[in-house]
Scaffold this active site. Sequence first.
Site, PDB file in Angstrom:
ATOM      1  N   CYS A  21     -33.426 -17.612  61.583  1.00 31.24           N
ATOM      2  CA  CYS A  21     -34.027 -17.504  62.922  1.00 31.24           C
ATOM      3  C   CYS A  21     -33.369 -16.405  63.749  1.00 31.24           C
ATOM      4  CB  CYS A  21     -33.938 -18.840  63.673  1.00 31.24           C
ATOM      5  SG  CYS A  21     -34.846 -20.194  62.878  1.00 31.24           S
ATOM      6  N   ARG A  22     -32.207 -16.683  64.330  1.00 31.84           N
ATOM      7  CA  ARG A  22     -31.632 -15.770  65.319  1.00 31.84           C
ATOM      8  C   ARG A  22     -31.167 -14.439  64.754  1.00 31.84           C
ATOM      9  NH1 ARG A  22     -27.419 -20.002  67.427  1.00 31.84           N
ATOM     10  NH2 ARG A  22     -27.664 -20.569  65.222  1.00 31.84           N
TER      11      ARG A  22
ATOM     12  N   ASN B 213     -29.296 -17.912  59.091  1.00 34.42           N
ATOM     13  CA  ASN B 213     -29.835 -16.587  58.770  1.00 34.42           C
ATOM     14  C   ASN B 213     -31.352 -16.622  58.517  1.00 34.42           C
ATOM     15  OD1 ASN B 213     -29.356 -13.952  56.274  1.00 34.42           O
ATOM     16  ND2 ASN B 213     -29.707 -13.736  58.450  1.00 34.42           N
TER      17      ASN B 213
HETATM   18  P1  4NP Z   1     -30.451 -19.885  62.776  1.00 28.98           P
HETATM   19  O1  4NP Z   1     -31.203 -21.301  62.932  1.00 28.98           O
HETATM   20  O2  4NP Z   1     -28.982 -20.177  62.702  1.00 28.98           O
HETATM   21  O3  4NP Z   1     -30.821 -19.160  64.020  1.00 28.98           O
HETATM   22  O4  4NP Z   1     -30.996 -19.239  61.518  1.00 28.98           O
HETATM   23  C1  4NP Z   1     -31.016 -22.357  62.032  1.00 28.98           C
HETATM   24  C2  4NP Z   1     -31.653 -22.335  60.823  1.00 28.98           C
HETATM   25  C3  4NP Z   1     -31.491 -23.402  59.934  1.00 28.98           C
HETATM   26  C4  4NP Z   1     -30.677 -24.455  60.285  1.00 28.98           C
HETATM   27  C5  4NP Z   1     -30.022 -24.451  61.501  1.00 28.98           C
HETATM   28  C6  4NP Z   1     -30.194 -23.396  62.370  1.00 28.98           C
HETATM   29  N1  4NP Z   1     -30.533 -25.538  59.389  1.00 28.98           N
HETATM   30  O5  4NP Z   1     -29.849 -26.507  59.752  1.00 28.98           O
HETATM   31  O6  4NP Z   1     -31.083 -25.505  58.274  1.00 28.98           O
END
Ligand code: 4NP
Length: 154
Positions: free
Chosen positions: A12-13, A10
């Site tokens: 980035c995407r 939560n």
């Molecule tokens: P998201 O990306 O799922 O698009 O927000 C990520 C953000 C953090 C992590 C992995 C994916 N992480 O491992 O901390």
Amino acid sequence: MKLLVVCLGNICRSPMAEGALRARIAASTLAGRVQVDSAGTGGWHAGEPPDRRAIACARGHGVDIGEQRARQLSVGDFHAFDWILCADRANLRDVLRLAPPGRRDRVDLLLAWAGIETDGEVPDPYTGGPDDFQQVWRLVDSAAQAVVTRLGVR
Ligand code: 4NP
């Protein structure tokens, strides 16, 4: 109608998708009729703003997502939202694992639900570079435009 976009962290995407959806909805006849939020299946970044690369990418497309704060998906979300829309298949699997009986049919992949790419995923840009964030924006903004078209004609 209330939509919740879910990814892993939560930061980035799903914040980018939330920003794109809010902007496209605000500029459409759906303004005020569709609410959007986002959450992560993981809680490691709870309380944090989006990744600075995600904020910069969205800002480059005229959308401010800097006020968003990360939170973890909870069971209550399955009742609070009409649809829970997942960035990728791993998110979909994790969300379905948490879904109460009777709410599983309200969970889908974002791109499939938007009608733009059956089985399509929004790839995780976390360990990538600026091009990966641009690719995420292209996908989530295409989805946002398709959602506005789809809901607007109902
Ligand atoms: P998201 O990306 O799922 O698009 O927000 C990520 C953000 C953090 C992590 C992995 C994916 N992480 O491992 O901390």
